[in-house]
Design a protein around this motif. Structure first.
Motif, mmCIF file in Angstrom:
data_model
loop_
_atom_site.group_PDB
_atom_site.id
_atom_site.type_symbol
_atom_site.label_atom_id
_atom_site.label_comp_id
_atom_site.label_asym_id
_atom_site.label_seq_id
_atom_site.Cartn_x
_atom_site.Cartn_y
_atom_site.Cartn_z
ATOM 1 N N THR A 1 8.912 1.780 5.737
ATOM 2 C CA THR A 1 8.443 0.406 5.899
ATOM 3 C C THR A 1 8.913 -0.105 7.369
ATOM 4 O OG1 THR A 1 10.727 -0.464 5.356
ATOM 5 C CG2 THR A 1 9.039 -0.133 3.670
ATOM 6 N N PRO B 1 5.681 6.849 10.183
ATOM 7 C CA PRO B 1 4.450 6.154 9.185
ATOM 8 C C PRO B 1 4.825 6.183 7.739
ATOM 9 C CG PRO B 1 4.078 8.707 9.785
ATOM 10 C CD PRO B 1 4.959 8.216 10.252
ATOM 11 N N HIS B 2 5.831 6.959 7.203
ATOM 12 C CA HIS B 2 6.183 6.827 5.836
ATOM 13 C C HIS B 2 7.298 5.747 5.552
ATOM 14 C CE1 HIS B 2 8.952 9.492 7.867
ATOM 15 N NE2 HIS B 2 9.725 9.300 6.843
ATOM 16 N N ARG C 1 3.946 -0.878 5.888
ATOM 17 C CA ARG C 1 4.082 0.394 6.721
ATOM 18 C C ARG C 1 3.381 -0.043 7.931
ATOM 19 N NH1 ARG C 1 6.632 1.332 2.562
ATOM 20 N NH2 ARG C 1 6.752 3.301 1.308
#
Length: 332
Positions: A97, A94-95, A136
């Protein structure tokens, strides 16, 4: 991107998986031709996901061998097998790109930043996600996340892509669209796809080869057309749906529901049984008629819309149910 075809043939030889006293996969043999789309199909707990995870190297094989092309990959680490796995949840970071998600495995291998980003961007373009490289995962729809997960799996240049229920998180409309895209990508890339699903419809739509599993064993391996028209067993006939299983001449036969006919008068010269109309469901182009009979479970007829409305049936009516003898397929 394109591997020599012979190197992507998969073979399982007497492969078993045991968890303590429980046998999840029981000495299965399976050949998956190079460059084909294979669906492992069956109900929950049938062994299909354990089989996929053993091919991927995420589960240790209890017995037997897994061969990819001319290599025995049974005990190789997942990263050295030439397979890539695409998970049900997509498992995106999730963090990171989108670009960095796709490039991640190259980063782990020490590929220089410029090269890995260039390769990741090229794959994003290929799956129509180029403009989203700096977003993201949380900013993407389910279908977009799936394309990113596919690009991330493809960047390792696998010989076989393994897909674990990849469409189950999508809504029905998007699922149909993504099915078409998976089929197109497999045809373009030309290597082997092995796809686990519990959806008969999905397997029929996608597969060159359907592997129907039950209780850790393989019930049938065949084309979708063969599995649907000539199920190998009562289990396959019932699991695929759209079939009636009937006792005949001391054995069992399956008759497709769309080949069952209903009449108010007993027909001559064809097998017929009397049943009661239990329920009627309008499905648009056809009407699904559920039939009640003391000795036949899950008895159904699929009646074309025009035929049904020419002389509609009501729940509770008695019906003569018949079929052509040549439409009865003897089960093993």
């Amino acid at each position: 991107m394109h591997m020599p075809n012979s190197q992507s043939a998969l073979e399982l030889v007497r492969v078993s998986k045991r968890y303590g006293a429980v046998t999840a996969v029981d000495a299965i043999d399976l050949k998956i031709p190079a460059g084909s789309y294979c669906c492992l199909l069956g109900p929950s707990g049938c062994g299909k996901t354990s089989t996929l995870r053993m091919i991927a190297g995420h589960e240790v094989v209890s017995e037997g061998d897994v061969l990819l092309g001319n290599r025995n990959i049974t005990y190789l680490p997942a990263a050295e097998r030439g397979t890539a796995m695409m998970f049900q949840s997509y498992a995106l970071f999730p963090h990171l790109t989108v670009l960095d998600n796709v490039a991640f495995s190259l980063r782990m291998k020490g590929v220089a930043k410029a090269e890995r980003q260039q390769r990741a961007q090229a794959l994003l373009e290929r799956v129509a996600m180029g403009p989203y490289a700096q977003r993201r995962p949380a900013e993407l729809s389910g279908g977009q996340q799936q394309r990113v997960a596919l690009a991330r799996a493809l960047i390792t240049e696998p010989r076989a892509l393994l897909l674990d229920e990849p469409l189950s998180a999508l809504d029905p409309f998007l699922r149909v669209r993504m099915r078409a895209e998976l089929k197109r990508w497999q045809a373009e890339l030309g290597f082997t796809f092995v796809h686990v699903t519990h959806s008969q419809e999905e397997a029929m739509a996608l597969a060159d080869q359907v592997v129907v599993m039950n209780g850790g064993r393989i019930e049938q391996v065949a084309s979708p057309h063969e599995v649907f028209n000539r199920p190998a067993s009562e289990f396959v006939a019932r699991f695929m749906g759209g079939h009636n299983v009937l006792a005949q001449d001391g054995g069992k036969v399956s008759v497709r529901a769309d080949l069952i006919r209903l009449a108010r008068q007993r027909p001559e010269g064809v097998p017929a049984v009397e049943a009661r109309i239990a329920a009627v469901e309008y499905q648009g182009s056809y009407v699904l008629v559920e039939l009640a009979h003391d000795e036949i479970a899950d008895f159904t007829a699929i009646v074309p819309e025009a035929d049904f409305f020419a002389a509609p049936w009501q729940a509770g009516e008695a019906a003569q149910v018949f079929w052509q003898a040549t439409d009865a397929h003897r089960l093993g």
